[in-house]
Design a protein around this motif. Structure first.
Motif, PDB file in Angstrom:
ATOM      1  N   ASP A  48      -5.499   4.690   7.120  1.00  0.00           N
ATOM      2  CA  ASP A  48      -6.499   3.218   7.709  1.00  0.00           C
ATOM      3  C   ASP A  48      -6.605   2.183   6.756  1.00  0.00           C
ATOM      4  O   ASP A  48      -6.552   0.678   6.517  1.00  0.00           O
ATOM      5  CB  ASP A  48      -8.283   3.150   8.133  1.00  0.00           C
ATOM      6  N   LYS A  49      -4.887   2.219   5.728  1.00  0.00           N
ATOM      7  CA  LYS A  49      -4.944   1.533   5.007  1.00  0.00           C
ATOM      8  C   LYS A  49      -4.118   0.242   5.805  1.00  0.00           C
ATOM      9  O   LYS A  49      -4.649  -0.756   4.644  1.00  0.00           O
ATOM     10  CB  LYS A  49      -3.600   2.346   3.737  1.00  0.00           C
ATOM     11  N   THR A  70      -0.437   4.218  12.316  1.00  0.00           N
ATOM     12  CA  THR A  70       0.007   4.923  10.528  1.00  0.00           C
ATOM     13  C   THR A  70       1.487   5.772  10.454  1.00  0.00           C
ATOM     14  O   THR A  70       2.322   5.674   9.825  1.00  0.00           O
ATOM     15  CB  THR A  70      -1.521   5.326  10.003  1.00  0.00           C
ATOM     16  N   SER A 128      -6.068  -0.207  -6.187  1.00  0.00           N
ATOM     17  CA  SER A 128      -5.821   1.340  -6.033  1.00  0.00           C
ATOM     18  C   SER A 128      -6.202   1.464  -7.657  1.00  0.00           C
ATOM     19  O   SER A 128      -6.394   0.182  -7.729  1.00  0.00           O
ATOM     20  CB  SER A 128      -4.370   1.092  -6.342  1.00  0.00           C
ATOM     21  N   ARG A 146      -8.297   2.055  -1.674  1.00  0.00           N
ATOM     22  CA  ARG A 146      -8.259   3.043  -1.798  1.00  0.00           C
ATOM     23  C   ARG A 146      -6.482   3.136  -2.072  1.00  0.00           C
ATOM     24  O   ARG A 146      -6.203   3.336  -2.748  1.00  0.00           O
ATOM     25  CB  ARG A 146      -7.295   2.384  -0.238  1.00  0.00           C
ATOM     26  N   ASP A 147      -6.437   5.159  -1.803  1.00  0.00           N
ATOM     27  CA  ASP A 147      -5.134   5.301  -2.452  1.00  0.00           C
ATOM     28  C   ASP A 147      -4.164   5.035  -1.337  1.00  0.00           C
ATOM     29  O   ASP A 147      -4.008   4.730  -0.325  1.00  0.00           O
ATOM     30  CB  ASP A 147      -5.219   6.101  -2.341  1.00  0.00           C
ATOM     31  N   SER A 169      -4.632   6.928   1.610  1.00  0.00           N
ATOM     32  CA  SER A 169      -5.594   6.830   2.943  1.00  0.00           C
ATOM     33  C   SER A 169      -4.931   6.651   4.755  1.00  0.00           C
ATOM     34  O   SER A 169      -4.448   5.848   4.505  1.00  0.00           O
ATOM     35  CB  SER A 169      -6.302   5.638   2.389  1.00  0.00           C
ATOM     36  N   TYR A 216       0.811  -0.769  -0.071  1.00  0.00           N
ATOM     37  CA  TYR A 216       0.318   0.025   0.547  1.00  0.00           C
ATOM     38  C   TYR A 216       0.832   1.283  -0.370  1.00  0.00           C
ATOM     39  O   TYR A 216       0.682   2.546   0.795  1.00  0.00           O
ATOM     40  CB  TYR A 216      -0.556   0.007   1.257  1.00  0.00           C
TER      41      TYR A 216
END
Length: 577
Positions: free
Chosen positions: A541-542, A561, A520, A535-536, A539, A299
């Protein structure tokens, strides 16, 4: 302390057996002098018994007096170390100590794990059993009741034993385990530095006591290992050194931070799925755009190549560790011959089939280094082509220590397997809810062919000719010329996986969140995932799949995070694939 007690007990037993003949002789003599009515029959029986005692005592004394030439054993396991990530195979890498082991040792060129996942593979190494038999089916599984590492047998046989490093069986258990006199470990994955992703101190369990991790993990573990070695007596020892490196998040020691910053890296040919022929599994196309795929690696906005450079940098500290252990041996050690074994719990894919990570039954995922170093014990350096497996490690090490491996082991002494052996490798991986990209996978690999089937998904099988197609680009599953081979390998695989009742059992563990399901928009995958999973790289909360669902999860995500981003989301390194 346990080693001292064991040594003392052995000395007491030795003195008892050595002095027993004279004790029995004296007692018998006194008895004869007191007895005036002994018949000739009793005298004959007593004389026979006396001779038996004298003979038994002499036999025991000769065994005790015999030279104990059992070798020391140092077993080193790295995490996620690819089979080819050595200077000896890739001149761009600097691994002089490991290269020395390769050049002067016994190298199993075709070594594999039977499950390419940390906890199940480690359990197979320790137990000599395949996953379906030892019961550790994923990284969430605790050590089963009655689990017995091979260290128990070494300990019983008089070896001084130590475990230093990553246990990683069950979520957070660093407590001492059976068969080890000395213990240094940490919870779960551990941390490269003195603090974890939440900013909390990293802690080691040292013989049951908590101690701070005061430096870079690979160096700290090596310090503990060398300190223990330097305190050895002349009895044989077994050291199990289990590194965190080179596992994600790939974090080199400060001295190696920029070692490979300018290293050009070329993606493997199979990274482009357009290069494949024959049917391509749908799960494989989808996984490209995921946590473990080249389109959305971890991610992150970083390239796969940037991660790979850090991976190589983290490996350098492992090589430094090996150099220190070999240096201790070169300095004389404890006067015994020493065998050093180096391997990994699984391989690692850096772009093969468009993937990043392990779990799959492709070569880069399941193939591992397997090096035995100890010329005085093993003889001349050589490369061995026969298939070797992680389940073969336990019986091989016990055999080196002159211990008969238990009948419950699925593995065998790989040093005794003839070069003509053709026994195939059976591979099994069970789907994990928290990393759902890879389906349950079962495979059989011979010295030339590999057949793979996927359980519980609507998808194709795979069949590869590894001699003609080492990159696994040509799926022969629908090739009429290979239909009989497909049928036969299917049957062989099922027979190997079946229980005594003839029914394979597919275990699963309790789900605690939705897993790493995000994708993505910018990925190349043609599979359309649910919009709620999009998500990108920015984000917040990724990384939610690290934490269980429930109250407080959002707050913990805010804490983790930023810390994780410092490792995974450092500067973007743009370059052409």
């Amino acid at each position: 302390m346990r080693a001292d007690l064991r040594s003392g007990a052995a000395t007491e037993r030795q003195l008892t057996w050595q002095t027993r003949p004279s004790i029995y002789f004296t007692n018998w003599k006194n008895f004869v002098e007191r007895s005036k009515i002994m018949t000739s029959v009793w005298q004959f029986g007593a004389l026979s018994l006396l001779l038996l005692f004298v003979h038994y005592g002499s036999a025991e004394a000769s065994v005790t007096d015999a030279k104990d030439d059992r070798p020391n054993i140092i077993f080193i396991i790295a995490d996620d170390h690819r089979y080819d990530a050595f200077g000896a195979f890739n001149p761009a890498l600097e691994t002089p100590a490991l290269d020395r082991m390769i050049n002067d040792g016994v190298v199993f060129e075709n070594a594999f794990v039977t499950t390419s996942l940390c906890s199940p593979s480690r359990a197979s190494i320790l137990s000599g059993q395949v996953m379906r038999n030892h019961g550790v089916v994923d990284n969430n599984s605790p050590m089963p009741e009655g689990f017995e590492p091979f260290s128990v047998h070494l300990d019983r046989a008089g070896y001084d034993t130590a475990f230093v490093g990553k246990w990683h069986m069950g979520a957070s258990d660093a407590s001492p385990k059976p068969g080890f006199d000395h213990w240094v470990s940490f919870d779960g994955q551990g941390n490269y530095g003195p603090t974890d992703a939440f900013g909390q101190p990293s802690v080691l369990n040292v013989n049951g006591d908590s101690q701070p991790q005061d430096g870079y993990i690979t160096d700290v573990l090596t310090d503990y290992a060398v300190d223990w070695l330097e305190d050895r007596g002349d009895e044989p020892f077994f050291l199990y050194l289990s590194h965190k490196a080179v596992h994600l998040p790939f974090t080199p020691a400060e001295r190696h931070a920029d070692q490979y910053s300018a290293l050009p890296i070329k993606r493997p040919v199979s990274a482009d799925l357009q290069k494949r022929s024959g049917p391509t599994p749908m799960w494989l196309s989808a996984q490209r755009n995921s946590w473990a795929g080249v389109d959305f690696p971890y991610y992150s906005t970083r390239t796969m190549e940037a991660f790979q450079r850090d991976y190589y940098g983290a490996l350098s500290a492992v090589d430094d560790s090996v150099a220190r252990l070999l240096g201790w041996i070169d300095g004389g050690g404890n006067g015994r011959d020493t065998v050093v074994v180096y391997t990994s719990d699984n391989g690692f894919m850096f772009g093969e089939q468009g993937l990043l990570d392990k779990r799959a039954a492709y070569e880069a995922s399941m193939r591992v280094p397997m090096i035995f170093f100890g010329p005085a014990v093993l003889g001349d350096a050589r490369h061995v082509p026969t298939l070797a497996r992680n389940i073969d490690i336990a019986p091989t090490l016990l055999s080196l220590a002159s211990i008969e491996p238990p009948a419950t082991y699925d593995g065998r002494d790989m040093l005794a397997v003839p070069s003509t052996d053709k026994e195939p490798l059976i591979y099994e991986y069970y789907w994990e809810f928290n990393y759902p990209q890879t389906p349950s996978t079962f495979a059989i690999r011979t010295d030339r062919y590999k057949y793979v089937q996927y359980h519980g998904v609507w998808d194709v099988e795979e069949l590869f000719d590894l001699k003609e197609d080492p990159d696994e680009l040509v799926n022969l599953i629908q090739d009429p010329a290979h239909q009989q081979r497909k049928v036969e390998m299917r049957a062989q695989l099922y027979e190997a996986l079946a229980s005594e009742e003839g029914r394979p059992q597919i275990p699963f563990t309790s789900r605690y969140n939705q897993g790493a399901v995000f994708w993505s928009d910018s990925g190349s995958s043609t599979i359309e995932f649910p919009q709620g999973w999009r998500r990108d790289a920015g984000s917040a909360d990724k990384y939610e799949h690290f934490l269980p669902d429930g109250s407080g999860k959002d707050g913990r995500l805010k804490a983790i995070t930023p810390a994780v981003r410092r490792i995974l989301d450092s500067e973007t390194q743009s370059e052409a694939p």
